[in-house]
Design a protein around this motif. Structure first.
Motif, PDB file in Angstrom:
ATOM      1  N   LYS A 114      50.319  50.574  51.794  1.00 23.32           N
ATOM      2  CA  LYS A 114      49.432  49.628  51.115  1.00 23.32           C
ATOM      3  C   LYS A 114      50.264  48.738  50.204  1.00 23.32           C
ATOM      4  O   LYS A 114      51.201  49.203  49.548  1.00 23.32           O
ATOM      5  CB  LYS A 114      48.386  50.372  50.285  1.00 23.32           C
ATOM      6  CG  LYS A 114      47.739  51.553  50.994  1.00 23.32           C
ATOM      7  CD  LYS A 114      46.936  51.142  52.220  1.00 23.32           C
ATOM      8  CE  LYS A 114      46.234  52.339  52.827  1.00 23.32           C
ATOM      9  NZ  LYS A 114      45.430  52.002  54.017  1.00 23.32           N
ATOM     10  N   VAL A 115      49.913  47.467  50.143  1.00 26.00           N
ATOM     11  CA  VAL A 115      50.702  46.487  49.394  1.00 26.00           C
ATOM     12  C   VAL A 115      49.861  45.867  48.281  1.00 26.00           C
ATOM     13  O   VAL A 115      48.722  45.438  48.506  1.00 26.00           O
ATOM     14  CB  VAL A 115      51.236  45.380  50.328  1.00 26.00           C
ATOM     15  CG1 VAL A 115      52.014  44.337  49.533  1.00 26.00           C
ATOM     16  CG2 VAL A 115      52.125  45.987  51.411  1.00 26.00           C
ATOM     17  N   LEU A 116      50.442  45.817  47.081  1.00 30.18           N
ATOM     18  CA  LEU A 116      49.789  45.245  45.903  1.00 30.18           C
ATOM     19  C   LEU A 116      50.666  44.160  45.308  1.00 30.18           C
ATOM     20  O   LEU A 116      51.877  44.349  45.127  1.00 30.18           O
ATOM     21  CB  LEU A 116      49.560  46.335  44.848  1.00 30.18           C
ATOM     22  CG  LEU A 116      49.109  45.855  43.463  1.00 30.18           C
ATOM     23  CD1 LEU A 116      47.672  45.369  43.506  1.00 30.18           C
ATOM     24  CD2 LEU A 116      49.263  46.966  42.425  1.00 30.18           C
ATOM     25  N   SER A 117      50.061  43.021  44.978  1.00 32.25           N
ATOM     26  CA  SER A 117      50.761  41.949  44.260  1.00 32.25           C
ATOM     27  C   SER A 117      50.197  41.854  42.850  1.00 32.25           C
ATOM     28  O   SER A 117      48.981  41.827  42.657  1.00 32.25           O
ATOM     29  CB  SER A 117      50.586  40.617  44.979  1.00 32.25           C
ATOM     30  OG  SER A 117      51.168  39.553  44.233  1.00 32.25           O
ATOM     31  N   THR A 118      51.098  41.788  41.866  1.00 32.80           N
ATOM     32  CA  THR A 118      50.720  41.651  40.456  1.00 32.80           C
ATOM     33  C   THR A 118      51.360  40.389  39.916  1.00 32.80           C
ATOM     34  O   THR A 118      52.557  40.165  40.123  1.00 32.80           O
ATOM     35  CB  THR A 118      51.215  42.859  39.638  1.00 32.80           C
ATOM     36  OG1 THR A 118      50.757  44.067  40.244  1.00 32.80           O
ATOM     37  CG2 THR A 118      50.718  42.794  38.199  1.00 32.80           C
ATOM     38  N   VAL A 119      50.579  39.555  39.206  1.00 33.75           N
ATOM     39  CA  VAL A 119      51.155  38.329  38.648  1.00 33.75           C
ATOM     40  C   VAL A 119      50.411  37.940  37.383  1.00 33.75           C
ATOM     41  O   VAL A 119      49.196  38.107  37.274  1.00 33.75           O
ATOM     42  CB  VAL A 119      51.124  37.178  39.679  1.00 33.75           C
ATOM     43  CG1 VAL A 119      49.699  36.757  40.010  1.00 33.75           C
ATOM     44  CG2 VAL A 119      51.940  35.983  39.197  1.00 33.75           C
ATOM     45  N   ASN A 123      54.247  33.147  35.562  1.00 38.43           N
ATOM     46  CA  ASN A 123      55.334  34.068  35.876  1.00 38.43           C
ATOM     47  C   ASN A 123      55.376  34.333  37.375  1.00 38.43           C
ATOM     48  O   ASN A 123      54.434  34.032  38.107  1.00 38.43           O
ATOM     49  CB  ASN A 123      55.140  35.390  35.133  1.00 38.43           C
ATOM     50  CG  ASN A 123      55.382  35.280  33.647  1.00 38.43           C
ATOM     51  OD1 ASN A 123      56.425  35.663  33.144  1.00 38.43           O
ATOM     52  ND2 ASN A 123      54.397  34.747  32.914  1.00 38.43           N
ATOM     53  N   LEU A 124      56.490  34.905  37.836  1.00 44.16           N
ATOM     54  CA  LEU A 124      56.628  35.254  39.238  1.00 44.16           C
ATOM     55  C   LEU A 124      55.854  36.538  39.543  1.00 44.16           C
ATOM     56  O   LEU A 124      55.731  37.419  38.692  1.00 44.16           O
ATOM     57  CB  LEU A 124      58.101  35.455  39.589  1.00 44.16           C
ATOM     58  CG  LEU A 124      58.991  34.210  39.510  1.00 44.16           C
ATOM     59  CD1 LEU A 124      60.449  34.587  39.747  1.00 44.16           C
ATOM     60  CD2 LEU A 124      58.533  33.156  40.513  1.00 44.16           C
ATOM     61  N   PRO A 125      55.328  36.667  40.755  1.00 45.24           N
ATOM     62  CA  PRO A 125      54.613  37.890  41.127  1.00 45.24           C
ATOM     63  C   PRO A 125      55.571  39.042  41.391  1.00 45.24           C
ATOM     64  O   PRO A 125      56.761  38.846  41.663  1.00 45.24           O
ATOM     65  CB  PRO A 125      53.875  37.490  42.403  1.00 45.24           C
ATOM     66  CG  PRO A 125      54.721  36.410  42.997  1.00 45.24           C
ATOM     67  CD  PRO A 125      55.308  35.659  41.833  1.00 45.24           C
ATOM     68  N   PHE A 149      56.074  40.408  31.864  1.00 39.29           N
ATOM     69  CA  PHE A 149      55.952  38.955  31.890  1.00 39.29           C
ATOM     70  C   PHE A 149      56.142  38.390  30.495  1.00 39.29           C
ATOM     71  O   PHE A 149      55.994  39.102  29.497  1.00 39.29           O
ATOM     72  CB  PHE A 149      54.586  38.529  32.452  1.00 39.29           C
ATOM     73  CG  PHE A 149      53.412  38.820  31.560  1.00 39.29           C
ATOM     74  CD1 PHE A 149      52.971  37.894  30.615  1.00 39.29           C
ATOM     75  CD2 PHE A 149      52.722  40.021  31.669  1.00 39.29           C
ATOM     76  CE1 PHE A 149      51.884  38.154  29.799  1.00 39.29           C
ATOM     77  CE2 PHE A 149      51.623  40.297  30.856  1.00 39.29           C
ATOM     78  CZ  PHE A 149      51.208  39.354  29.910  1.00 39.29           C
ATOM     79  N   VAL A 150      56.493  37.109  30.438  1.00 39.43           N
ATOM     80  CA  VAL A 150      56.606  36.391  29.174  1.00 39.43           C
ATOM     81  C   VAL A 150      55.430  35.434  29.078  1.00 39.43           C
ATOM     82  O   VAL A 150      55.227  34.595  29.960  1.00 39.43           O
ATOM     83  CB  VAL A 150      57.934  35.618  29.081  1.00 39.43           C
ATOM     84  CG1 VAL A 150      57.994  34.824  27.776  1.00 39.43           C
ATOM     85  CG2 VAL A 150      59.121  36.577  29.176  1.00 39.43           C
ATOM     86  N   ALA A 151      54.646  35.567  28.028  1.00 35.71           N
ATOM     87  CA  ALA A 151      53.475  34.711  27.861  1.00 35.71           C
ATOM     88  C   ALA A 151      53.911  33.270  27.603  1.00 35.71           C
ATOM     89  O   ALA A 151      54.798  33.012  26.791  1.00 35.71           O
ATOM     90  CB  ALA A 151      52.612  35.216  26.709  1.00 35.71           C
ATOM     91  N   GLY A 152      53.263  32.340  28.280  1.00 36.82           N
ATOM     92  CA  GLY A 152      53.598  30.935  28.099  1.00 36.82           C
ATOM     93  C   GLY A 152      52.602  30.185  27.247  1.00 36.82           C
ATOM     94  O   GLY A 152      52.795  29.003  26.943  1.00 36.82           O
ATOM     95  N   ALA A 153      51.528  30.873  26.852  1.00 36.95           N
ATOM     96  CA  ALA A 153      50.470  30.200  26.099  1.00 36.95           C
ATOM     97  C   ALA A 153      49.693  31.242  25.301  1.00 36.95           C
ATOM     98  O   ALA A 153      50.030  32.432  25.304  1.00 36.95           O
ATOM     99  CB  ALA A 153      49.542  29.454  27.049  1.00 36.95           C
ATOM    100  N   SER A 154      48.649  30.777  24.630  1.00 33.73           N
ATOM    101  CA  SER A 154      47.842  31.669  23.787  1.00 33.73           C
ATOM    102  C   SER A 154      46.891  32.536  24.598  1.00 33.73           C
ATOM    103  O   SER A 154      46.276  33.465  24.058  1.00 33.73           O
ATOM    104  CB  SER A 154      47.041  30.859  22.765  1.00 33.73           C
ATOM    105  OG  SER A 154      46.182  29.934  23.425  1.00 33.73           O
ATOM    106  N   THR A 155      46.739  32.244  25.872  1.00 29.52           N
ATOM    107  CA  THR A 155      46.002  33.123  26.785  1.00 29.52           C
ATOM    108  C   THR A 155      46.797  33.277  28.075  1.00 29.52           C
ATOM    109  O   THR A 155      47.555  32.385  28.468  1.00 29.52           O
ATOM    110  CB  THR A 155      44.598  32.594  27.120  1.00 29.52           C
ATOM    111  OG1 THR A 155      44.722  31.324  27.768  1.00 29.52           O
ATOM    112  CG2 THR A 155      43.736  32.456  25.873  1.00 29.52           C
TER     113      THR A 155
END
Length: 211
Positions: A114-119, A123-125, A149-155
């Motif tokens: 089974k394959v899962l993608s997280t993103v 940021n890159l997945p 991941f590095v947040a790029g904004a306030s959300t």
């Protein structure tokens, strides 16, 4: 140093101003009623699971049908076909976050892997896989993974998507999001550095006075 301390105090204050949009319900414990079959299929666009929106085809919201990774609820990210879930929550731009989650797979049918993608937005997945060999509904073999991941904004929007093109997809549970380090930790470190600096300055002044 005074500016650094003020900046640290600001970091403490920022998350508290946005509690209404803090990351929530990572264990999927709050959601709709589940039928006698032990799971409920939710279609694209559903917001029935608190904090989350269904994407793709659909997902299965799983209760007693199989062993949860934690608590009593979990997700099959393929319902009648490959789907996913996403949530938007408050972050601080420039801060690194760790997403921890438990991954397993629906053991009722193929494929074996089974394959899962997280993103996270901006940021890159990250792609992870889980092999269902030697697993059963009563022994799912939940395995922990981490995505950073590095947040790029306030959300930031965090999304999990099935990469398995059948109705037997990757299973997800136990999602948590933590700042690295947490803003309060940064604040305490900076305040501590300020205290050390002030102490050293006092010692230098006292040393000159005795000279």
């Amino acid at each position: 140093m005074r500016n650094a301390v003020l900046g640290a105090l600001a970091l403490i204050a920022l998350p508290s101003t946005a509690n209404a949009a803090a990351f929530m319900n990572g264990g999927f414990e709050t959601g709709p009623a589940i039928g006698a079959q032990g799971f409920t299929t939710l279609a694209n666009g559903s917001t029935a699971i608190t904090g989350w929106t269904v994407t793709g085809d659909s997902i299965d919201y799983v209760g007693s049908y199989w062993q949860a990774g934690e608590g009593s609820r979990s997700i099959d990210l393929s319902g009648t076909g490959p789907g996913g879930i996403m949530q938007t929550f408050d972050t601080i731009a420039g801060v690194t976050y760790n997403v921890r989650f438990l991954l397993a797979g629906n053991p009722d049918g193929g494929p074996t892997t089974k394959v899962l993608s997280t993103v996270a937005s901006g940021n890159l997945p990250q792609v992870n896989s889980f092999n269902i060999n030697n697993t059963t509904r009563s022994n799912m073999g939940w395995t922990p993974f981490t995505y950073s991941f590095v947040a790029g904004a306030s959300t930031t929007t965090l999304a999990f998507t099935s990469g398995t093109q059948t109705a037997f997809g990757p299973a997800l549970d136990g999602v948590s999001v933590t700042a690295v380090p947490e803003p309060a930790t940064w604040a305490m470190m900076l305040i501590g550095f300020g205290a050390v600096g002030a102490s050293m300055r006092r010692k230098r002044v006292q040393g000159r006075a005795h000279a």
